[in-house]
Design an enzyme around this catalytic site. Structure first.
Site, PDB file in Angstrom:
ATOM      1  N   CYS A  20       0.866  -1.180   0.000  1.00  0.00           N
ATOM      2  CA  CYS A  20       0.000   0.000   0.000  1.00  0.00           C
ATOM      3  C   CYS A  20       0.904   1.233   0.000  1.00  0.00           C
ATOM      4  O   CYS A  20       2.114   1.126   0.233  1.00  0.00           O
ATOM      5  CB  CYS A  20      -0.870  -0.006   1.250  1.00  0.00           C
ATOM      6  N   HIS A  47       5.513  -5.326   8.932  1.00  0.00           N
ATOM      7  CA  HIS A  47       5.590  -6.696   9.418  1.00  0.00           C
ATOM      8  C   HIS A  47       5.835  -7.659   8.264  1.00  0.00           C
ATOM      9  O   HIS A  47       4.933  -8.376   7.808  1.00  0.00           O
ATOM     10  CB  HIS A  47       4.307  -7.058  10.192  1.00  0.00           C
ATOM     11  N   CYS A  87       2.186   6.112   8.885  1.00  0.00           N
ATOM     12  CA  CYS A  87       1.281   6.252   7.735  1.00  0.00           C
ATOM     13  C   CYS A  87       0.275   7.373   8.004  1.00  0.00           C
ATOM     14  O   CYS A  87      -0.285   7.465   9.109  1.00  0.00           O
ATOM     15  CB  CYS A  87       0.543   4.937   7.509  1.00  0.00           C
ATOM     16  N   HIS A 114      -0.376  -5.737  19.095  1.00  0.00           N
ATOM     17  CA  HIS A 114       0.025  -5.133  17.813  1.00  0.00           C
ATOM     18  C   HIS A 114       0.464  -3.686  18.094  1.00  0.00           C
ATOM     19  O   HIS A 114      -0.119  -3.014  18.950  1.00  0.00           O
ATOM     20  CB  HIS A 114      -1.164  -5.165  16.844  1.00  0.00           C
ATOM     21  N   GLU A 169       0.093  -0.930  16.449  1.00  0.00           N
ATOM     22  CA  GLU A 169      -0.802   0.188  16.107  1.00  0.00           C
ATOM     23  C   GLU A 169      -1.716   0.584  17.276  1.00  0.00           C
ATOM     24  O   GLU A 169      -1.816   1.780  17.598  1.00  0.00           O
ATOM     25  CB  GLU A 169      -1.610  -0.133  14.847  1.00  0.00           C
ATOM     26  N   THR A 226      -6.684   0.318  11.754  1.00  0.00           N
ATOM     27  CA  THR A 226      -6.779   0.477  10.286  1.00  0.00           C
ATOM     28  C   THR A 226      -6.769  -0.842   9.514  1.00  0.00           C
ATOM     29  O   THR A 226      -7.241  -0.887   8.387  1.00  0.00           O
ATOM     30  CB  THR A 226      -5.598   1.325   9.749  1.00  0.00           C
ATOM     31  N   CYS A 268      -8.478   1.359   6.819  1.00  0.00           N
ATOM     32  CA  CYS A 268      -7.979   2.177   5.707  1.00  0.00           C
ATOM     33  C   CYS A 268      -8.448   1.619   4.365  1.00  0.00           C
ATOM     34  O   CYS A 268      -8.792   0.434   4.252  1.00  0.00           O
ATOM     35  CB  CYS A 268      -6.455   2.287   5.762  1.00  0.00           C
ATOM     36  N   SER A 280       1.867 -10.117  10.259  1.00  0.00           N
ATOM     37  CA  SER A 280       1.170  -9.041   9.554  1.00  0.00           C
ATOM     38  C   SER A 280      -0.332  -9.150   9.787  1.00  0.00           C
ATOM     39  O   SER A 280      -0.972 -10.121   9.359  1.00  0.00           O
ATOM     40  CB  SER A 280       1.487  -9.140   8.055  1.00  0.00           C
ATOM     41  N   ASN A 283      -2.786  -7.352   8.512  1.00  0.00           N
ATOM     42  CA  ASN A 283      -3.633  -7.289   7.318  1.00  0.00           C
ATOM     43  C   ASN A 283      -3.557  -8.573   6.493  1.00  0.00           C
ATOM     44  O   ASN A 283      -4.531  -8.974   5.875  1.00  0.00           O
ATOM     45  CB  ASN A 283      -3.329  -6.023   6.497  1.00  0.00           C
TER      46      ASN A 283
HETATM   47 FE1  SF4 Z   1      -0.997   0.714   4.537  1.00  0.00          FE
HETATM   48 FE2  SF4 Z   1      -3.368   1.209   5.572  1.00  0.00          FE
HETATM   49 FE3  SF4 Z   1      -1.341   0.518   7.177  1.00  0.00          FE
HETATM   50 FE4  SF4 Z   1      -1.360   2.895   5.977  1.00  0.00          FE
HETATM   51  S1  SF4 Z   1      -2.804   2.177   7.495  1.00  0.00           S
HETATM   52  S2  SF4 Z   1       0.383   1.479   6.125  1.00  0.00           S
HETATM   53  S3  SF4 Z   1      -2.346   2.456   3.990  1.00  0.00           S
HETATM   54  S4  SF4 Z   1      -2.297  -0.777   5.592  1.00  0.00           S
END
Ligand code: SF4
Length: 298
Positions: A12, A43, A103, A131, A133, A170, A198, A226, A228
């Site tokens: 991304c 990750h 990000c 995690h 984030e 996200t 996101c 990871s 995502n």
């Molecule tokens: Fe990528 Fe979304 Fe993570 Fe930003 S928030 S690094 S666009 S996955």
């Protein structure tokens, strides 16, 4: 066997920009050495190994503040996942040069949490424990944010009478968060909801579910850490009702998964380098022709 390249997939913009920034910093002669990344820039083992070649030290561990205590000089880079205000303060106290690769989508969530907290809201942050984030996002207003990961977490809340807002990590899936939000709405009908998943995550998940329906099996290329990538496996299994496996690369593919499969889909997390995914696609195409040669010989 047909190989379906699911699109969009892979890197991304947040990951691309973070990696570019680290390379620029490493190549800039004015950068104070040594250079540390606080956590893994993204990750993915392959992406981190690439940065090793630039002489950048990636500090691995669960807690950003603890990692920072290992750094006493030079430059520290914050990863795309973002960091708490406490980490920023401590880095300044230590006199380190700071480069921020957070990000913009994560920064937007941080700003939202800070605004909500300032306005008197209690924030229910739906995210994954451990995690980085959530650690950074919750660190915007630690006294006002509750982490919600499971139905049990929701049941344990006792927040009647408070102004409540829900904010999401996200890289979750909307199908996941929908269930938790519905549970929260039942208990607290006035709760305000801010979906912060996101666009990159959402588009990759929707494409995987849609295109998986034409496949017998989906292989997701990504690191086990990871979020995502793990969510891609989950949404294919749960929403498209297809088997899905997470692989770090070709070596993780078990040929038995492919037996009797006519169509295999391939996608990858937003932190997975394209060459790794290309290798997996190439392997599957070769596997296909080997199987066909085998079939013709029989
Ligand atoms: Fe990528 Fe979304 Fe993570 Fe930003 S928030 S690094 S666009 S996955």
């Amino acid at each position: 066997m047909q190989v379906v390249r699911i699109t969009p997939r892979g890197y991304c913009y947040g990951v691309v920009d973070a990696q570019k920034l680290v390379r620029q910093v490493a190549e800039d002669p004015k950068t104070r050495k040594p250079i540390f990344v606080l956590g893994l820039i993204v990750h993915n083992r392959h992406a981190v190994e690439e940065l090793d070649r630039y002489g950048v030290v990636s500090l691995d561990g669960e807690n950003r503040l603890e990692l920072l205590e290992r750094v006493s000089e030079g430059t520290v880079i914050f990863t795309a996942h973002g960091v708490s205000q406490e980490v920023r303060r401590r880095a300044a106290e230590k006199g380190l040069d700071v480069v921020d690769a957070t990000c913009p989508d994560v920064t937007k969530t941080h700003d939202l949490i800070r605004t909500l907290a300032d306005e008197g809201y209690t924030v229910l942050y739906i995210g994954r424990r451990g995690h980085p984030e959530p650690e950074g996002a919750m660190g915007e207003a630690p006294d006002r944010v509750h982490l919600i990961e499971t139905a049990e977490d929701v049941r344990e809340l006792d927040l009647a009478g408070k102004r409540l807002a829900v904010v999401t990590q996200t890289t979750l899936s909307r199908w996941d968060t929908d269930a938790t939000i519905a549970q929260l709405r039942q208990l607290y009908p006035e709760v305000e909801v801010y979906n912060e998943i996101c666009l990159a995550t959402q588009l990759r998940q929707e494409a995987a579910v849609r295109q998986a329906e034409a496949c017998d099996l989906v292989i997701v290329v990504g690191d086990t850490r990871s979020n995502n990538s793990n969510r891609l496996v989950q949404v294919v299994k749960e929403q498209a009702a297809r088997p899905a496996y997470l692989v770090d690369g070709v070596d993780d593919i078990d040929p038995r998964w492919l037996e009797g499969k006519a169509t295999v889909g391939v996608t990858s997390g937003s932190s997975t380098p394209s060459p790794i995914t290309r290798d997996v696609i190439h392997f599957l195409e070769q596997f296909e022709s080997q199987s066909q040669v085998g079939d013709r010989r029989e």
